[in-house]
Scaffold this motif. Sequence first.
Motif, mmCIF file in Angstrom:
data_model
loop_
_atom_site.group_PDB
_atom_site.id
_atom_site.type_symbol
_atom_site.label_atom_id
_atom_site.label_comp_id
_atom_site.label_asym_id
_atom_site.label_seq_id
_atom_site.Cartn_x
_atom_site.Cartn_y
_atom_site.Cartn_z
ATOM 1 N N GLN A 20 0.835 -1.201 0.000
ATOM 2 C CA GLN A 20 0.000 0.000 0.000
ATOM 3 C C GLN A 20 0.874 1.256 0.000
ATOM 4 O O GLN A 20 1.857 1.335 0.736
ATOM 5 C CB GLN A 20 -0.911 -0.015 1.221
ATOM 6 N N CYS A 21 0.496 2.216 -0.829
ATOM 7 C CA CYS A 21 1.253 3.470 -0.910
ATOM 8 C C CYS A 21 1.114 4.245 0.396
ATOM 9 O O CYS A 21 0.035 4.324 0.960
ATOM 10 C CB CYS A 21 0.727 4.316 -2.068
ATOM 11 N N PRO A 22 2.225 4.832 0.888
ATOM 12 C CA PRO A 22 2.122 5.604 2.124
ATOM 13 C C PRO A 22 1.364 6.920 1.955
ATOM 14 O O PRO A 22 0.937 7.510 2.939
ATOM 15 C CB PRO A 22 3.579 5.868 2.502
ATOM 16 N N GLY A 28 -4.120 5.931 -1.424
ATOM 17 C CA GLY A 28 -4.686 4.723 -0.830
ATOM 18 C C GLY A 28 -4.465 3.488 -1.699
ATOM 19 O O GLY A 28 -4.896 2.400 -1.359
ATOM 20 N N CYS A 29 -3.733 3.657 -2.822
ATOM 21 C CA CYS A 29 -3.599 2.553 -3.784
ATOM 22 C C CYS A 29 -2.494 1.582 -3.368
ATOM 23 O O CYS A 29 -1.862 1.733 -2.337
ATOM 24 C CB CYS A 29 -3.259 3.139 -5.145
ATOM 25 N N TYR A 30 -2.302 0.576 -4.192
ATOM 26 C CA TYR A 30 -1.211 -0.385 -3.986
ATOM 27 C C TYR A 30 -0.173 -0.163 -5.090
ATOM 28 O O TYR A 30 -0.540 0.046 -6.248
ATOM 29 C CB TYR A 30 -1.719 -1.815 -4.121
ATOM 30 N N HIS A 31 1.125 -0.259 -4.720
ATOM 31 C CA HIS A 31 2.186 -0.218 -5.722
ATOM 32 C C HIS A 31 2.730 -1.628 -5.919
ATOM 33 O O HIS A 31 3.114 -2.282 -4.944
ATOM 34 C CB HIS A 31 3.338 0.681 -5.265
ATOM 35 N N VAL A 32 2.787 -2.057 -7.182
ATOM 36 C CA VAL A 32 3.361 -3.365 -7.498
ATOM 37 C C VAL A 32 4.848 -3.354 -7.120
ATOM 38 O O VAL A 32 5.548 -2.374 -7.358
ATOM 39 C CB VAL A 32 3.197 -3.672 -9.002
ATOM 40 N N GLY A 80 4.261 10.088 -6.796
ATOM 41 C CA GLY A 80 5.362 10.240 -7.750
ATOM 42 C C GLY A 80 6.156 8.979 -8.018
ATOM 43 O O GLY A 80 7.070 8.983 -8.840
ATOM 44 N N ARG A 81 5.852 7.893 -7.311
ATOM 45 C CA ARG A 81 6.590 6.641 -7.573
ATOM 46 C C ARG A 81 6.225 6.110 -8.962
ATOM 47 O O ARG A 81 5.076 6.201 -9.372
ATOM 48 C CB ARG A 81 6.257 5.586 -6.515
ATOM 49 N N GLY A 82 7.230 5.508 -9.613
ATOM 50 C CA GLY A 82 6.975 4.942 -10.941
ATOM 51 C C GLY A 82 6.442 3.522 -10.872
ATOM 52 O O GLY A 82 6.079 2.949 -11.899
HETATM 53 ZN ZN LIG Z 1 1.958 6.120 -4.407
#
Ligand SMILES: [Zn+2]
Length: 450
Positions: free
Chosen positions: A276-278, A281-285, A340-342
């Motif tokens: 989960q993104c800090p 609220g989404c998830y990052h693979v 901003g994470r890719g």
């Molecule tokens: Zn994120």
Amino acid sequence: MRPDMMSGAFFPAVPDPYAARLMAVLYQMEQSQWLPDEQLRARQQGQLALLLRHAWDTAPGYRQRLESAGYASGKQPDRQMWSSIPVLTRSDLQHGHAFLASTAVPQAHGSVFTVESSGSTGIPVQALGTDLTRFFWQATTLRDHFWHRRDFSGSLFAIRPDRGSRDGIVSQQGWGPPVDMLMSSGPMWLMHSSTAIEEQLDRLCDVHPDYLMTLPSNLRELSLLAAGRGTRPIGMGIRTFGESVGEELRELVRESFGVPLVDIYSASETGYLALQCPLGGCYHVNAETVLLEVLDDDGLPCQPGGVGRVVVTTLHNFALPLIRYEVGDYAEVGGLCPCGRGLPVLTRILGRVRGMAVTPDGSRFWPSFPGESWMHVAPIRQLQLIQTARDRIEVTYAMERMLNDDEERQLTAALRSSLGFPYRMTCRWVDRIPRSPNGKFEDFISQVDD
Ligand SMILES: [Zn+2]
């Protein structure tokens, strides 16, 4: 100070070689998470090329599958070739395990061990892991802790189906690996998730931990009970794993406990899939360790907003490669994240949900019936339990044929033993157990009212 760190160096501490390796990989992951999509993909492709060549050279089952897509050793797959590699189903893995495993695992990847997974669609599978896959599991665990800025001096209470004693609570100093490899950490308590909910909450109120880690279905019952009692025993945060988390549960936890819920998307046979993104609220693979595709009914990648099957390729498992493996979950693809994470984004994961079981005397608990306790009985493809009364459970199974009387006796005995109560059980044979209309697979359904 940790005994395995260099003596005479308290601040900054000098970690042992293994911990230093972990930190070195974590440092690279700190950088790579911000890379633009195409650069991240290019690095993934580099790792993928190594994996494909290894699978081609040493796993007979994969040579066949890769060949059918036009792959030849050392060739870099283009998009078209990649999408022609057949998707590996849980059933393929269940039956073709030996054929898909590598006959020459690189020595540097360390020891090889078996991993059991009951999975998200009631189809149990066996897979293999190595010291290297465990290493990446540990690095990603640390990534999750650092993303969410957890305070390691705090206390942790874990309620899990795979650890802890069924006879009570186990306490230890430190959170265990990998945190303990890097620094000292606070106290930890372990409790088995089959413990009655009332007792779980009583113990939480006794110790008031900073962090709680548990399964979503267990957490739901705890939240309802805590709200009823008006108590808030968790200090800083809650971490969930193993089942689907809906918005309703997040809301319930916010109201009952007043702390954030952070979920993890993982599977035993694949390792971490998304965190989960800090910020959002989404998830990052977890793109450094897994190539994750979300495919529509035609096998084409879903666009943002689309929901499809999750198909993963684990990038470092050279013992039993999982190439285009259909985990059994569905997910919704997201667009760019404001953080901003890719790393690719999933907005929702539709996996397993599990109802709570009721004991013959009426208390509720999280039912545990792992595949390894009953898989040996017969080649069962899927299993679903429906509790129809306090003392009665209907066992639905999907298999090529019906169980014979002896197998049926063995299956129900194994399930009674796992669940811990002498339920009366009847077995029902079906061709396939479907998902519920909302796309989730329910492996334990309770029809018992309080
Ligand atoms: Zn994120």
